[in-house]
Motif scaffolding. Structure first.
Motif, short mmCIF file in Angstrom:
data_model
loop_
_atom_site.label_atom_id
_atom_site.label_comp_id
_atom_site.label_asym_id
_atom_site.label_seq_id
_atom_site.Cartn_x
_atom_site.Cartn_y
_atom_site.Cartn_z
N SER A 159 0.80 -1.34 0.12
CA SER A 159 -0.29 0.22 -0.15
C SER A 159 0.48 1.18 0.10
CB SER A 159 -1.24 -0.27 1.11
OG SER A 159 -1.82 -1.06 1.25
N LYS A 162 1.82 2.18 -3.57
CA LYS A 162 0.96 2.74 -4.95
C LYS A 162 0.15 4.02 -4.75
CE LYS A 162 -1.54 -1.62 -3.57
NZ LYS A 162 -3.24 -2.19 -2.45
N LEU A 167 -4.71 3.86 -4.85
CA LEU A 167 -5.12 2.83 -3.12
C LEU A 167 -6.60 3.34 -3.08
CD1 LEU A 167 -2.57 5.08 -1.07
CD2 LEU A 167 -3.14 3.07 -1.27
N PRO A 172 -9.47 -3.71 -3.24
CA PRO A 172 -7.38 -3.36 -3.37
C PRO A 172 -7.15 -4.54 -3.91
CG PRO A 172 -8.89 -4.40 -1.32
CD PRO A 172 -10.11 -3.71 -2.16
N ASN A 183 4.61 8.64 -2.53
CA ASN A 183 3.90 8.61 -0.73
C ASN A 183 4.83 9.27 -0.32
OD1 ASN A 183 1.51 7.74 -2.00
ND2 ASN A 183 1.75 5.97 -1.73
N THR A 368 -3.72 10.15 2.16
CA THR A 368 -3.73 8.54 1.66
C THR A 368 -2.43 7.44 2.00
OG1 THR A 368 -6.43 9.07 1.28
CG2 THR A 368 -5.60 7.08 1.30
N GLY A 369 -2.10 8.28 0.21
CA GLY A 369 -0.99 7.55 0.47
C GLY A 369 0.10 7.72 1.47
N ALA A 372 -0.03 6.09 4.67
CA ALA A 372 0.60 4.24 4.04
C ALA A 372 1.30 4.35 4.38
CB ALA A 372 -0.27 3.71 3.11
#
Length: 404
Positions: A159, A162, A167, A172, A183, A368-369, A372
Motif C-alpha cells: 500500500s 501504490k 489506493l 483492493p 508517498n 492517504t498515500g 500508508a
C-alpha cells in the motif's frame, strides 16, 4: 619455551572438607593450591581411574575424579569445561568409547554374517522414520501459515508503494501494479513544513525509547535477581503483586498514571513516560522466571571466590540470561516507540514522532498515500530489532534456563 598451564579458580572437596584455591593443569600432571599458594593436592593424569564432568551453567562445572587408589576428589571450577577437556585429552588411560553400531558390526563379523552398508542419500532428513509425503504436507502447512502471518506486512508495504489511483481502487490489490516512492517523498515534504523541526520529534522518540528501555531492563533485572535467588520476608507477596499487575492493560492504568504523575508535578516532562516504563511488570516477570533456572551452585561458587553481589549479577547472571533480556528489550522498544504521549505531554517541542505522524495522517483523503507510508515507518523499527534478535527471543519462549 615455558610449559602451557590451564588454570581455574574454585573449590576442592576431599574427605568431606572444602578448600578454596586454584587448579593448575600442566601437560602430564595437575596441582591444586590454596589461597596462600600452598600445594594441597597433586596428581598425574596417568593415575586417574575415572573422570566425570557435570556442567552447572556457563563454563562452570563440577568435576569428580577418582584415582587408582580409590580416593575421590570433587572440583567445583569456574572454567571447569576447559579444565575437563584438557584433563580428558591428556588422560592416557581413558576408556575407549565404542558405539552400539560398532559393537553390533563386530558381533556380526564373528558370526560370519555379511554386513550391508547403508545407502548414502543425497538429502539428509532430520526424521528418517517419517514418510516423504508427510514431509511435503508439513512444509506446505508451514508455508501457508507463514504466508498468512506475513500478509499484513506485505499488504502494508504494498500500500505504501501504490499511487493514489490504486489506493482507492476496489476491490483492493495486494501488490502495486505501478510501484512508486511518491508517498514517502510527499511524507518528507509534509514533515519539512512543520513549525517544529521534525528532527526534534525523532530526537524525543529516540531519547525516550533508549532511556526507558535501558532503565526498565536494569531495574527489572536487578529486582528479578533478588526475587529469584534470595529469600526475604514479603518476597512472594511482592511477586504476586507484579503478576497481578500483568492483568491490567495500559488503557486501565492510564488514569491512575496521569493522577500520580500530576501529583508528582511531572506532567509535560519526559518523566511522565520514563517512570511508567521503568516500572512495567512484564520485564520483571520474564527475567525472574528465567533466572530461577540459573544454578544456585554457580552463584555460591562466586561467593566462595569472593565476588560481590553486583559483580555476580553483572558478570555471571546477566550473560547467562541474555535471551531473556533481549526479549525484554523488544517489548520495551515496541511499547515506547509506538507511544504518542498525547495525554501527558502537551508542549509541541517534547512530543514524539508517532504523534507527529498521526497528525499527518489526520490530514484527510489527500494524504492517504502518506498515511500508508507512515504505517510502514512506525512499524519498521520494532520489526528490524526483532529480526536481529529473533533466535534469542525464541530461546526464551522455549526454555526456562539452565537446570541444576
Amino acid at each position: 619455551m615455558s610449559e602451557m598451564i590451564v588454570k581455574s579458580n574454585g573449590t576442592l572437596t576431599i574427605n568431606g572438607k572444602d578448600v578454596r584455591g586454584e587448579l593448575l593443569c600442566a601437560a602430564e600432571n595437575a596441582t591444586f593450591v590454596d589461597k596462600k599458594g600452598q600445594t594441597v593436592f597433586e596428581f598425574e593424569y596417568a593415575h586417574i581411574r575415572a573422570l566425570k564432568n557435570v556442567r552447572n551453567g556457563g563454563m562452570a562445572s563440577t568435576i569428580t575424579m577418582k584415582l587408582k587408589d580409590e580416593q575421590e576428589y570433587v572440583f567445583m571450577l569456574f572454567t571447569g569445561v576447559k579444565i575437563f577437556n584438557h584433563m580428558y585429552a591428556a588422560w592416557p588411560g581413558k576408556p575407549t568409547q565404542v558405539s552400539r553400531a560398532d559393537e553390533l558390526h563386530r558381533l556380526a563379523e564373528l558370526r560370519g554374517e555379511k554386513i550391508q552398508k547403508p545407502k548414502k542419500h543425497k538429502i539428509h532428513r532430520r526424521h528418517p522414520n517419517r514418510s516423504i509425503g508427510g514431509d511435503i504436507m508439513i512444509y506446505i502447512m508451514l508455508a501457508l501459515v507463514g504466508l498468512l502471518m506475513a500478509f499484513p506486512l506485505i499488504f502494508a508495504i504494498g500500500s505504501a508503494l501504490k499511487p493514489l489511483d490504486e489506493l482507492f481502487r476496489f476491490p483492493p490489490t495486494i501488490l502495486p501494479k505501478h510501484p512508486t516512492v511518491d508517498n514517502f517523498s510527499d511524507l518528507l515534504v509534509t514533515m519539512g513544513q512543520s513549525w517544529v523541526p521534525f528532527t526534534r520529534y525523532i530526537t524525543n522518540t529516540v531519547f525516550i525509547t533508549v532511556t526507558g528501555t535501558l532503565g526498565h531492563l536494569l531495574i527489572a533485572s536487578m529486582a528479578a535477581f533478588v526475587l529469584a535467588k534470595y529469600d526475604f520476608p514479603g518476597g512472594r507477596f511482592f511477586f504476586g503483586v507484579v503478576v497481578t499487575c500483568l492483568m491490567f492493560s495500559g488503557y486501565v492504568t492510564g488514569i491512575p498514571n496521569y493522577v500520580i504523575m500530576s501529583k508528582l508535578d511531572m506532567i509535560d516532562t519526559y518523566w511522565a513516560l520514563l517512570l511508567p516504563a521503568f516500572a512495567a511488570p512484564i520485564g520483571l516477570f520474564m527475567m525472574k522466571q528465567f533466572m530461577e533456572g540459573l544454578p544456585t551452585a554457580l552463584i555460591e561458587a562466586a561467593h566462595i571466590d569472593g565476588a560481590k553481589e553486583f559483580r555476580i549479577f553483572w558478570s555471571i547472571v546477566m550473560p547467562n540470561v541474555k535471551p531473556a533480556w533481549l526479549t525484554v528489550i523488544i517489548f520495551s522498544v515496541q511499547s515506547l516507540w509506538g507511544n504518542s504521549a498525547a495525554t501527558v505531554i502537551f508542549s509541541e517541542a517534547k512530543k514524539t514522532l508517532v504523534y507527529a505522524l498521526q497528525q499527518i495522517q489526520a490530514g484527510g483523503i489527500a494524504r492517504t498515500g502518506q498515511m500508508a507510508a507512515v504505517t510502514v515507518v512506525v512499524m519498521a523499527v520494532p520489526i528490524v530489532i526483532f529480526i536481529f534478535s529473533q533466535s534469542k527471543i525464541l530461546e526464551t519462549m522455549a526454555s526456562s534456563g539452565i537446570k541444576d
